[in-house]
Design an enzyme around this catalytic site. Structure first.
Site, mmCIF file in Angstrom:
data_model
loop_
_atom_site.group_PDB
_atom_site.id
_atom_site.type_symbol
_atom_site.label_atom_id
_atom_site.label_comp_id
_atom_site.label_asym_id
_atom_site.label_seq_id
_atom_site.Cartn_x
_atom_site.Cartn_y
_atom_site.Cartn_z
ATOM 1 C CB SER A 190 2.485 1.235 -6.137
ATOM 2 O OG SER A 190 3.864 1.015 -6.394
ATOM 3 C CB SER A 191 4.898 -1.982 -2.888
ATOM 4 O OG SER A 191 5.802 -2.270 -1.821
ATOM 5 C CE1 TYR A 204 3.992 -7.283 -3.552
ATOM 6 C CE2 TYR A 204 5.587 -5.658 -2.791
ATOM 7 C CZ TYR A 204 4.287 -6.139 -2.832
ATOM 8 O OH TYR A 204 3.294 -5.469 -2.175
ATOM 9 C CE LYS A 208 2.108 -4.595 -5.289
ATOM 10 N NZ LYS A 208 0.632 -4.543 -5.380
#
Length: 304
Positions: A190-191, A204, A208
């Site tokens: 993920s982020s 983005y 994620k």
């Protein structure tokens, strides 16, 4: 050929203007090293600042632009000249939905400041096309190729981001579990931007966040086989890409360097080293994490 279609001349003019603008954008990209205009004209989305100006990238975007030009000609030239063909109610509804969806692609780029409204303007017309398409296509398959191209253009860049970051990981899990024994480990990526606001990260971050939801729900299914599934949400990491693009993720009105921004936004005041992120993956893949599943571990240095 122009007189065979009712709107052949206007369609040719519009297509010609687009192709001329595309050629200028290609020249600007190669001469000034800026893909911004070419990206907007071909993918109808905010440019990805991590993409470098190289011949292959310019060529791919140019090919995408040629597909757009072909689509403009195909759909703006109108039906054949002469008495109009009779259309039933389903066909008329689909035609209106396609025109609205095409118009939404022109409005969407101007709504990037309000990302939610931009998503609504793009998604709702495409949803209408999907719902109205089946009754018409069910009777004829003459234009299946055209419809597929329209679908690709409609999803555009969003499909690329979601496809790589979300569907790519989902498909990898689906294939991996077929070969896994009881008690395996799955770790996805993920982020930190899935849970923290980062400039120029909307698409983005959405992709994620979908990974984190996927992990949370897959853990119940895979738990019946003793398989754990978790995700790592890395913060900023000292890589070549970060060195080249980190400044683009800092709000320009803050007048801060990327290093200064990191120092003010993280408890540790620095980027992570790649080995530190790798250690988090190793932990979730080890026996020490055998009772940890469905969770996202934030390896972000205490991102505020």
């Amino acid at each position: 050929m122009l007189r065979r279609h009712r709107l052949g001349v206007p369609a040719l003019i519009v297509t010609g203007v687009y192709l001329s603008a595309l050629a200028v954008a290609v020249v600007v990209a190669l001469a000034a090293g800026d893909l911004g205009a070419l990206w907007w004209m071909t993918l109808f989305a905010a440019p990805d600042v991590s993409i470098q100006v190289t011949w292959p990238n310019v060529l791919l975007l140019t090919l995408a632009g040629l597909v757009v030009a072909w689509a403009l000609w195909e759909f703006l030239r109108g039906p054949l000249a002469g008495p109009p063909a009779e259309q039933d109610r389903d066909t008329r509804r689909l035609r209106v939905a396609l025109y609205v969806a095409a118009a939404s692609t022109l409005v969407g780029p101007f709504l990037t400041t309000w990302s939610l409204w931009g998503a609504v303007v793009t998604f709702v017309p495409m949803l209408g096309v999907v719902l109205l398409l089946s009754p018409v296509v069910g009777r004829t398959r003459r234009h299946v190729l055209v419809l597929r191209v329209c679908g690709i253009l409609g999803y555009g860049c969003a499909a690329v981001g979601l496809g790589v970051n979300t569907r790519g990981q989902l498909f990898a899990v689906q294939h991996a579990v077929r070969h896994m024994r009881t008690g395996g480990r799955i770790v996805l990526t993920s982020s930190v931007s899935a849970s923290r606001a980062v400039f120029h990260h909307t698409l983005y971050a959405a992709s994620k966040a979908a990974v984190e939801a996927m992990v949370l729900n897959l853990c119940a299914e895979l738990g019946t086989r003793g398989i754990t599934i978790n995700a790592i949400a890395p913060g900023g990491t000292a890589t070549d890409m970060a060195a080249e693009n980190a400044q683009n993720y800092v709000r320009p009105d803050l007048d801060l360097t990327a290093d200064a921004w990191i120092r003010t936004q993280t408890a540790l005041g620095r980027l992570a080293e790649p080995d530190e992120i790798a250690a988090a993956y190793a932990f979730l893949a080890s026996d020490d994490a055998s009772y940890l599943t469905g969770r996202t571990l934030a390896a972000d240095g205490g991102f505020f």
